[in-house]
Motif scaffolding. Structure first.
Motif, PDB file in Angstrom:
ATOM      1  N   GLY A 134     -10.861   2.653  -0.472  1.00  0.00           N
ATOM      2  CA  GLY A 134     -10.928   4.035  -0.029  1.00  0.00           C
ATOM      3  C   GLY A 134      -9.537   4.544   0.346  1.00  0.00           C
ATOM      4  N   GLU A 135      -9.365   5.850   0.347  1.00  0.00           N
ATOM      5  CA  GLU A 135      -8.047   6.428   0.579  1.00  0.00           C
ATOM      6  C   GLU A 135      -7.907   7.082   1.943  1.00  0.00           C
ATOM      7  OE1 GLU A 135      -7.213   9.037  -2.644  1.00  0.00           O
ATOM      8  OE2 GLU A 135      -7.224   7.439  -4.151  1.00  0.00           O
ATOM      9  N   THR A 136      -8.919   7.001   2.785  1.00  0.00           N
ATOM     10  CA  THR A 136      -8.817   7.625   4.092  1.00  0.00           C
ATOM     11  C   THR A 136      -8.055   6.708   5.049  1.00  0.00           C
ATOM     12  OG1 THR A 136     -10.842   6.635   5.003  1.00  0.00           O
ATOM     13  CG2 THR A 136     -11.086   8.654   3.687  1.00  0.00           C
ATOM     14  N   PRO A 137      -7.484   7.261   6.117  1.00  0.00           N
ATOM     15  CA  PRO A 137      -6.807   6.429   7.113  1.00  0.00           C
ATOM     16  C   PRO A 137      -7.721   5.344   7.677  1.00  0.00           C
ATOM     17  CG  PRO A 137      -6.235   8.727   7.436  1.00  0.00           C
ATOM     18  CD  PRO A 137      -7.323   8.701   6.394  1.00  0.00           C
ATOM     19  N   ALA A 138      -8.994   5.670   7.828  1.00  0.00           N
ATOM     20  CA  ALA A 138      -9.945   4.684   8.353  1.00  0.00           C
ATOM     21  C   ALA A 138     -10.124   3.530   7.377  1.00  0.00           C
ATOM     22  CB  ALA A 138     -11.294   5.354   8.634  1.00  0.00           C
ATOM     23  N   ASP A 139     -10.185   3.830   6.074  1.00  0.00           N
ATOM     24  CA  ASP A 139     -10.315   2.786   5.062  1.00  0.00           C
ATOM     25  C   ASP A 139      -9.098   1.868   5.091  1.00  0.00           C
ATOM     26  OD1 ASP A 139     -12.736   3.787   4.111  1.00  0.00           O
ATOM     27  OD2 ASP A 139     -11.752   5.105   2.666  1.00  0.00           O
ATOM     28  N   ARG A 140      -7.935   2.458   5.193  1.00  0.00           N
ATOM     29  CA  ARG A 140      -6.691   1.681   5.220  1.00  0.00           C
ATOM     30  C   ARG A 140      -6.624   0.807   6.464  1.00  0.00           C
ATOM     31  NH1 ARG A 140      -0.997   2.947   3.335  1.00  0.00           N
ATOM     32  NH2 ARG A 140       0.390   1.894   4.786  1.00  0.00           N
ATOM     33  N   ALA A 141      -6.981   1.378   7.610  1.00  0.00           N
ATOM     34  CA  ALA A 141      -6.949   0.622   8.859  1.00  0.00           C
ATOM     35  C   ALA A 141      -7.903  -0.562   8.796  1.00  0.00           C
ATOM     36  CB  ALA A 141      -7.302   1.542  10.033  1.00  0.00           C
ATOM     37  N   GLU A 142      -9.085  -0.341   8.214  1.00  0.00           N
ATOM     38  CA  GLU A 142     -10.057  -1.424   8.096  1.00  0.00           C
ATOM     39  C   GLU A 142      -9.543  -2.526   7.182  1.00  0.00           C
ATOM     40  OE1 GLU A 142     -14.736  -2.215   6.824  1.00  0.00           O
ATOM     41  OE2 GLU A 142     -13.826  -0.241   6.528  1.00  0.00           O
ATOM     42  N   LEU A 166       0.816  -1.206   0.000  1.00  0.00           N
ATOM     43  CA  LEU A 166       0.000   0.000   0.000  1.00  0.00           C
ATOM     44  C   LEU A 166       0.855   1.263   0.000  1.00  0.00           C
ATOM     45  CD1 LEU A 166      -2.728  -1.097   2.578  1.00  0.00           C
ATOM     46  CD2 LEU A 166      -3.023  -0.848   0.100  1.00  0.00           C
ATOM     47  N   ASP A 167       1.987   1.236   0.700  1.00  0.00           N
ATOM     48  CA  ASP A 167       2.853   2.410   0.780  1.00  0.00           C
ATOM     49  C   ASP A 167       3.496   2.750  -0.570  1.00  0.00           C
ATOM     50  OD1 ASP A 167       2.310   2.827   3.424  1.00  0.00           O
ATOM     51  OD2 ASP A 167       4.177   1.961   4.175  1.00  0.00           O
ATOM     52  N   VAL A 171       2.104 -19.704  -0.872  1.00  0.00           N
ATOM     53  CA  VAL A 171       1.686 -19.186  -2.181  1.00  0.00           C
ATOM     54  C   VAL A 171       0.216 -18.787  -2.133  1.00  0.00           C
ATOM     55  CG1 VAL A 171       1.313 -19.773  -4.608  1.00  0.00           C
ATOM     56  CG2 VAL A 171       3.413 -20.493  -3.467  1.00  0.00           C
ATOM     57  N   PHE A 172      -0.602 -19.626  -1.514  1.00  0.00           N
ATOM     58  CA  PHE A 172      -2.040 -19.362  -1.417  1.00  0.00           C
ATOM     59  C   PHE A 172      -2.300 -18.065  -0.645  1.00  0.00           C
ATOM     60  CE2 PHE A 172      -6.207 -19.725   0.511  1.00  0.00           C
ATOM     61  CZ  PHE A 172      -6.996 -20.233  -0.510  1.00  0.00           C
ATOM     62  N   LEU A 173      -1.684 -17.923   0.523  1.00  0.00           N
ATOM     63  CA  LEU A 173      -1.909 -16.745   1.354  1.00  0.00           C
ATOM     64  C   LEU A 173      -1.357 -15.481   0.697  1.00  0.00           C
ATOM     65  CD1 LEU A 173      -1.100 -18.154   4.920  1.00  0.00           C
ATOM     66  CD2 LEU A 173      -3.347 -17.601   3.977  1.00  0.00           C
ATOM     67  N   PHE A 174      -0.163 -15.590   0.110  1.00  0.00           N
ATOM     68  CA  PHE A 174       0.441 -14.429  -0.533  1.00  0.00           C
ATOM     69  C   PHE A 174      -0.441 -13.915  -1.671  1.00  0.00           C
ATOM     70  CE2 PHE A 174       2.916 -12.755  -4.092  1.00  0.00           C
ATOM     71  CZ  PHE A 174       3.497 -11.642  -3.491  1.00  0.00           C
ATOM     72  N   ASN A 175      -0.948 -14.816  -2.490  1.00  0.00           N
ATOM     73  CA  ASN A 175      -1.756 -14.386  -3.624  1.00  0.00           C
ATOM     74  C   ASN A 175      -3.111 -13.852  -3.189  1.00  0.00           C
ATOM     75  OD1 ASN A 175      -0.582 -14.970  -6.523  1.00  0.00           O
ATOM     76  ND2 ASN A 175       0.229 -16.539  -5.158  1.00  0.00           N
ATOM     77  N   ALA A 176      -3.654 -14.378  -2.104  1.00  0.00           N
ATOM     78  CA  ALA A 176      -4.899 -13.827  -1.568  1.00  0.00           C
ATOM     79  C   ALA A 176      -4.664 -12.390  -1.103  1.00  0.00           C
ATOM     80  CB  ALA A 176      -5.402 -14.688  -0.412  1.00  0.00           C
ATOM     81  N   LEU A 177      -3.591 -12.184  -0.350  1.00  0.00           N
ATOM     82  CA  LEU A 177      -3.265 -10.844   0.136  1.00  0.00           C
ATOM     83  C   LEU A 177      -2.949  -9.919  -1.040  1.00  0.00           C
ATOM     84  CD1 LEU A 177      -0.924 -10.033   3.125  1.00  0.00           C
ATOM     85  CD2 LEU A 177      -0.643  -8.841   0.961  1.00  0.00           C
ATOM     86  N   HIS A 178      -2.171 -10.406  -1.976  1.00  0.00           N
ATOM     87  CA  HIS A 178      -1.779  -9.623  -3.150  1.00  0.00           C
ATOM     88  C   HIS A 178      -3.009  -9.174  -3.934  1.00  0.00           C
ATOM     89  CE1 HIS A 178       0.011  -9.061  -7.229  1.00  0.00           C
ATOM     90  NE2 HIS A 178       1.023  -8.596  -6.541  1.00  0.00           N
ATOM     91  N   GLY A 179      -3.974 -10.067  -4.093  1.00  0.00           N
ATOM     92  CA  GLY A 179      -5.183  -9.720  -4.828  1.00  0.00           C
ATOM     93  C   GLY A 179      -5.999  -8.658  -4.127  1.00  0.00           C
ATOM     94  N   VAL A 180      -6.067  -8.734  -2.811  1.00  0.00           N
ATOM     95  CA  VAL A 180      -6.859  -7.770  -2.046  1.00  0.00           C
ATOM     96  C   VAL A 180      -6.238  -6.377  -2.093  1.00  0.00           C
ATOM     97  CG1 VAL A 180      -7.601  -7.125   0.276  1.00  0.00           C
ATOM     98  CG2 VAL A 180      -7.902  -9.475  -0.516  1.00  0.00           C
ATOM     99  N   VAL A 181      -4.921  -6.274  -1.904  1.00  0.00           N
ATOM    100  CA  VAL A 181      -4.305  -4.947  -1.875  1.00  0.00           C
ATOM    101  C   VAL A 181      -4.279  -4.307  -3.253  1.00  0.00           C
ATOM    102  CG1 VAL A 181      -2.889  -5.416   0.159  1.00  0.00           C
ATOM    103  CG2 VAL A 181      -1.956  -5.887  -2.117  1.00  0.00           C
ATOM    104  N   ASN A 182      -4.480  -5.095  -4.299  1.00  0.00           N
ATOM    105  CA  ASN A 182      -4.522  -4.545  -5.650  1.00  0.00           C
ATOM    106  C   ASN A 182      -5.904  -4.048  -6.047  1.00  0.00           C
ATOM    107  OD1 ASN A 182      -1.855  -4.728  -6.443  1.00  0.00           O
ATOM    108  ND2 ASN A 182      -2.049  -6.824  -7.146  1.00  0.00           N
ATOM    109  N   GLN A 183      -6.894  -4.284  -5.211  1.00  0.00           N
ATOM    110  CA  GLN A 183      -8.242  -3.831  -5.513  1.00  0.00           C
ATOM    111  C   GLN A 183      -8.416  -2.368  -5.111  1.00  0.00           C
ATOM    112  OE1 GLN A 183     -10.483  -5.850  -7.156  1.00  0.00           O
ATOM    113  NE2 GLN A 183      -8.642  -7.132  -7.260  1.00  0.00           N
ATOM    114  N   PRO A 184      -9.240  -1.615  -5.856  1.00  0.00           N
ATOM    115  CA  PRO A 184      -9.492  -0.221  -5.476  1.00  0.00           C
ATOM    116  C   PRO A 184     -10.123  -0.154  -4.086  1.00  0.00           C
ATOM    117  CG  PRO A 184     -10.293  -0.673  -7.704  1.00  0.00           C
ATOM    118  CD  PRO A 184      -9.947  -2.000  -7.091  1.00  0.00           C
TER     119      PRO A 184
END
Length: 212
Positions: free
Chosen positions: A175-183, A107-108, A160-173
């Motif tokens: 919200g850009e607020t701190p609260a969205d990121r924290a959630e 995300l950073d 591999v399974f966990l990495f790709n699950a996480l990778h897919g989620v962080v690549n999705q659009p």
């Protein structure tokens, strides 16, 4: 007898020059795109002669590959630091820290990640099944299984399974607020733990000050 002052090197170390070229290229690639950026613009931004570029890189694509490598290493450095802050026996906390630090690293540097891996993807998709982040997670899963923290028959496959699950989620659009990121980080951490059979409610969040 007159003393001569100690002469100072006129040129910077090669590694420093290379880093300056990469910093300049990254900025320009993000501003203008890979194709629209010229080698001359990169060297001007780095404050070096055009010929210096070819002492370190063969092409803009070569620079982009170096940026990919540095990006992944940077994410791993953040993961290692977060995991090592946990107590040796705190496997649940280590896994939570791994998931949060990995997601935070992506995300950073979302702009660079999109440029280097999405807009201009690598020649192969091997990185989604074999990279230093997956290797580190596989080692953590194997160590935790050895410590009876969870049951994992195949740490490599699970990593591999966990990495790709996480990778897919962080690549999705998102919200850009701190609260969205924290959630989002909260959800990622919770899901990784639950997929290993660890109820999230029983884990100390990797974001909690008491975890250090």
């Amino acid at each position: 007898m007159s003393g001569n002052p100690v002469s100072k090197p006129r040129t910077k170390p090669a590694e420093e020059r290379r880093d300056e070229l990469m910093v300049s290229a990254e900025r320009l690639f993000l501003e203008k795109g890979l194709e629209q950026t010229t080698v001359e613009e990169i060297t001007t931004g780095a404050g070096v002669a055009k010929g210096t570029f070819y002492l370190h890189f063969s092409s803009k694509a070569d620079v982009l590959q170096a940026l990919r490598v540095r990006f992944v290493q940077g994410v791993l450095d953040g993961i290692v630091a977060a995991v090592e802050r946990r107590r040796q026996e705190d496997w649940r906390g280590k896994l939570a820290a791994w998931s949060r630090a990995c997601a935070t690293g992506y995300l950073d540097a979302a702009g660079l990640h999109h440029l280097a891996f999405v807009a201009t993807p690598p020649a192969t998709r091997e990185g989604l099944s074999r990279n230093i982040l997956i290797d580190h997670l596989s080692e953590l899963l194997a160590a935790g299984a050895g410590g009876n923290a969870w049951s994992v028959d195949d740490p490599g496959f699970t990593a591999v399974f966990l990495f790709n699950a996480l990778h897919g989620v962080v690549n999705q659009p998102t919200g850009e607020t701190p609260a969205d990121r924290a959630e989002l980080l909260h959800k990622i951490e919770a899901h990784v733990l639950r997929l290993l059979g660890l109820p999230f409610s029983e884990a100390i969040s990797a974001y909690s000050p008491t975890s250090f």
